[in-house]
Design an enzyme around this catalytic site. Structure first.
Site, PDB file in Angstrom:
ATOM      1  N   MET A   1       0.723  -1.334  -0.007  1.00  0.00           N
ATOM      2  CA  MET A   1       0.010   0.160   0.069  1.00  0.00           C
ATOM      3  C   MET A   1       0.850   1.304   0.044  1.00  0.00           C
ATOM      4  O   MET A   1       0.642   2.098  -0.737  1.00  0.00           O
ATOM      5  CB  MET A   1      -0.918  -0.027   1.196  1.00  0.00           C
ATOM      6  CG  MET A   1      -2.063  -0.917   0.927  1.00  0.00           C
ATOM      7  SD  MET A   1      -2.908  -0.818  -0.383  1.00  0.00           S
ATOM      8  CE  MET A   1      -3.700   0.706  -0.313  1.00  0.00           C
TER       9      MET A   1
ATOM     10  N   VAL B   1       0.799   1.296   7.341  1.00  0.00           N
ATOM     11  CA  VAL B   1       1.583  -0.037   8.016  1.00  0.00           C
ATOM     12  C   VAL B   1       0.297  -1.059   7.929  1.00  0.00           C
ATOM     13  O   VAL B   1      -0.802  -0.812   7.801  1.00  0.00           O
ATOM     14  CB  VAL B   1       2.198   0.277   9.327  1.00  0.00           C
ATOM     15  CG1 VAL B   1       3.119   1.285   9.076  1.00  0.00           C
ATOM     16  CG2 VAL B   1       1.364   0.360  10.488  1.00  0.00           C
TER      17      VAL B   1
ATOM     18  N   GLU C   1      -2.458  -3.820   9.497  1.00  0.00           N
ATOM     19  CA  GLU C   1      -3.677  -3.657  10.469  1.00  0.00           C
ATOM     20  C   GLU C   1      -3.516  -3.899  11.900  1.00  0.00           C
ATOM     21  O   GLU C   1      -4.122  -5.007  12.218  1.00  0.00           O
ATOM     22  CB  GLU C   1      -4.876  -4.035   9.593  1.00  0.00           C
ATOM     23  CG  GLU C   1      -5.368  -3.627   8.342  1.00  0.00           C
ATOM     24  CD  GLU C   1      -5.805  -2.178   8.302  1.00  0.00           C
ATOM     25  OE1 GLU C   1      -7.166  -2.090   8.434  1.00  0.00           O
ATOM     26  OE2 GLU C   1      -5.334  -1.246   8.589  1.00  0.00           O
TER      27      GLU C   1
ATOM     28  N   LYS D   1      -0.496   1.096  15.173  1.00  0.00           N
ATOM     29  CA  LYS D   1      -0.778   2.421  14.371  1.00  0.00           C
ATOM     30  C   LYS D   1      -0.945   3.500  15.553  1.00  0.00           C
ATOM     31  O   LYS D   1      -0.418   4.847  15.292  1.00  0.00           O
ATOM     32  CB  LYS D   1      -2.234   2.265  13.838  1.00  0.00           C
ATOM     33  CG  LYS D   1      -2.248   1.598  12.506  1.00  0.00           C
ATOM     34  CD  LYS D   1      -3.559   1.280  11.955  1.00  0.00           C
ATOM     35  CE  LYS D   1      -3.488   0.322  10.564  1.00  0.00           C
ATOM     36  NZ  LYS D   1      -2.741   0.967   9.393  1.00  0.00           N
TER      37      LYS D   1
ATOM     38  N   SER E   1      -8.134   0.324   6.696  1.00  0.00           N
ATOM     39  CA  SER E   1      -9.289  -0.228   5.822  1.00  0.00           C
ATOM     40  C   SER E   1     -10.349  -0.471   6.827  1.00  0.00           C
ATOM     41  O   SER E   1     -11.575  -0.867   6.261  1.00  0.00           O
ATOM     42  CB  SER E   1      -8.828  -1.497   4.886  1.00  0.00           C
ATOM     43  OG  SER E   1      -8.302  -2.504   5.488  1.00  0.00           O
TER      44      SER E   1
ATOM     45  N   HIS F   1      -8.309   6.130   2.905  1.00  0.00           N
ATOM     46  CA  HIS F   1      -8.134   4.621   2.644  1.00  0.00           C
ATOM     47  C   HIS F   1      -8.076   4.451   1.052  1.00  0.00           C
ATOM     48  O   HIS F   1      -9.272   4.609   0.258  1.00  0.00           O
ATOM     49  CB  HIS F   1      -9.589   4.089   3.183  1.00  0.00           C
ATOM     50  CG  HIS F   1      -9.533   2.619   2.764  1.00  0.00           C
ATOM     51  ND1 HIS F   1     -10.797   1.900   2.687  1.00  0.00           N
ATOM     52  CD2 HIS F   1      -8.769   1.632   2.651  1.00  0.00           C
ATOM     53  CE1 HIS F   1     -10.591   0.563   2.170  1.00  0.00           C
ATOM     54  NE2 HIS F   1      -9.264   0.328   2.335  1.00  0.00           N
TER      55      HIS F   1
ATOM     56  N   ASN G   1     -15.717  -1.895   2.772  1.00  0.00           N
ATOM     57  CA  ASN G   1     -15.346  -3.113   3.366  1.00  0.00           C
ATOM     58  C   ASN G   1     -16.260  -3.751   4.369  1.00  0.00           C
ATOM     59  O   ASN G   1     -16.617  -4.779   4.630  1.00  0.00           O
ATOM     60  CB  ASN G   1     -13.838  -3.146   4.300  1.00  0.00           C
ATOM     61  CG  ASN G   1     -12.831  -3.282   3.214  1.00  0.00           C
ATOM     62  OD1 ASN G   1     -12.911  -3.617   2.003  1.00  0.00           O
ATOM     63  ND2 ASN G   1     -11.738  -2.761   3.561  1.00  0.00           N
TER      64      ASN G   1
END
Length: 412
Positions: free
Chosen positions: A18, A94, A96, A101, A123, A144, A194
């Site tokens: 990502m 980074v 999930e 985070k 996400s 996102h 999502n």
């Protein structure tokens, strides 16, 4: 005129898949990018990938060599948070983990100038929980991106409880500069896209256990117009991503719905990258080929779980997968996670390959007629249980002869 949130210098944390795509997207739009990654080998691989991406674009005559050189020159690897002190916007990309985070956002808050905006590419995780560890919650939001970030058009901009309107506006302007379709979403697990995907995939997995096969489900949805069905999608992104996330979280491994996935991963069938997943792939090919071994595995898993398999036709596959999407979308509208039905459609058209000719899941539902959708959801609730209970929003819509498109900020 310049504002306190004028974005001239951007930074990206993380050089995984990502992070790499986000760096390509930013630098290609003319923005200088500071790139921080704690693992030297990952950073080196990231720099090689972004360089190769622009080289391929030169080969395909999409950009000139001079443009490729300028893009690469805008990317500067740095070795610590102190080097980011003058960044106007930092995008964290980074893996999930909420704890990771939060650790990063604490460090960013301490090192960045007071007016800097802090964004997470999460996400699904709680933006408010990330913002809470900083002293600038009004300047924290979700950005996102969808993978690959330099190709996919959608950008979900996630507003936290305290995110300032000016921060949302400058983020929307950034999205336009990047050539993205921006949709502002509220903060809930999975946001718009999502959250709906989870419901859609859960229904596909139930169908798999009840009697359908993966290729039958995918073919039905692809004939409807989806770019790919859910099981082909999992092969492309990697079946092991969610499998590893379940292991990391120490929960979810026992759910009946993921036992086929678990069994595939245990066999090393991780998807396209492994040459086999729900489908098999010839060496060097991305062409999904039906694999009877997977059919046998599905039968074995479903019987072990106590399912009595039955024939399931294409109509039932479409009905259940599409109505699962629509019902969750209506709940998202009801809760004002999305401002309107159009935003939900934009997410699904630009991020998930929903067929453009159907206009998006909410437009499709309106074309079917809201009263028809409600009746069909009630029938499914009667046959299959409470998880099919229709969103409360459908009742005033039907009573007032309104459509999902008439809902604005939760009001009919």
């Amino acid at each position: 005129m310049s504002t306190p949130f004028d974005i001239q210098q951007v930074a990206v944390i993380g050089a995984g898949t990502m992070g790499r795509g986000i760096v390509v997207s930013l630098a290609s739009a003319g923005l200088p990018v500071l790139w921080l990654e704690s693992n030297a080998a990952t950073l080196e691989a990231g720099l090689a990938m972004v360089s190769q991406t622009w080289a391929r674009q030169v080969d395909r005559q999409r950009i000139t060599q001079a443009q490729a050189d300028a893009n690469l020159a805008r990317v500067q690897a740095v070795d610590g948070y102190a080097a980011l002190s003058h960044a106007d916007l930092v995008i964290e990309a980074v893996y999930e983990s909420l704890a990771l985070k939060q650790e990063i956002f604490r460090a960013l808050d301490a090192h960045l100038k007071p007016q800097a905006i802090l964004a997470s590419n999460t996400s699904a995780l709680d933006i408010d929980a990330i913002a809470a560890v900083t002293a600038r919650a009004s300047q924290v939001l979700g950005l996102h991106f969808f993978s690959p970030a330099h190709v996919m058009k959608l950008l979900e901009i996630v507003r936290g409880e305290q995110t300032a309107n000016e921060v949302l506006e400058v983020s929307q302007a950034l999205a336009a500069r990047l050539g993205k379709v921006a949709v502002v979403a509220g903060n809930c697990p999975g946001f718009i896209g999502n959250r709906m995907l989870r419901t859609y995939v859960a229904e596909a997995r139930k169908l798999l256990l009840e009697g359908a096969l993966a290729h039958q489900i995918d073919e039905a949805l692809q004939r409807f117009g989806f770019a790919m069905g859910p099981f082909r999608m999992y092969d492309v992104v990697g079946i092991d991503l969610e499998w590893r996330a379940r292991q990391l979280a120490g929960q979810g491994m026992e759910s009946p719905l993921v036992q086929v996935d678990n069994a595939l991963c245990a066999l090393g069938r991780l998807g396209q990258k492994a040459g086999k997943g729900y489908y098999r792939y010839a060496p060097g090919s991305r062409e999904a080929e039906h694999d009877p071994q997977v059919d046998a595995l599905v039968l074995e898993v479903s019987h072990e779980l106590g399912y009595r398999r039955r024939d399931i036709d294409e109509q039932e596959i479409l009905e259940r997968c599409l109505l699962a999407l629509v019902n969750e979308g209506a709940k998202i509208l009801e809760e004002t996670i999305a401002t309107n039905a159009h935003d939900i459609d934009q997410v699904w058209l630009n991020g998930y390959g929903f067929p453009a000719q159907a206009g998006g899941p909410m437009s499709w539902a309106d074309a079917q007629g809201v009263a028809s959708i409600l009746g069909r959801l009630e029938r499914l609730q009667g046959v299959l249980g409470e998880h099919w209970r229709p969103a409360a929003l459908f009742y005033p819509l039907v009573a007032g002869g309104k459509r999902l498109a008439d809902v604005q900020e939760g009001r009919v």
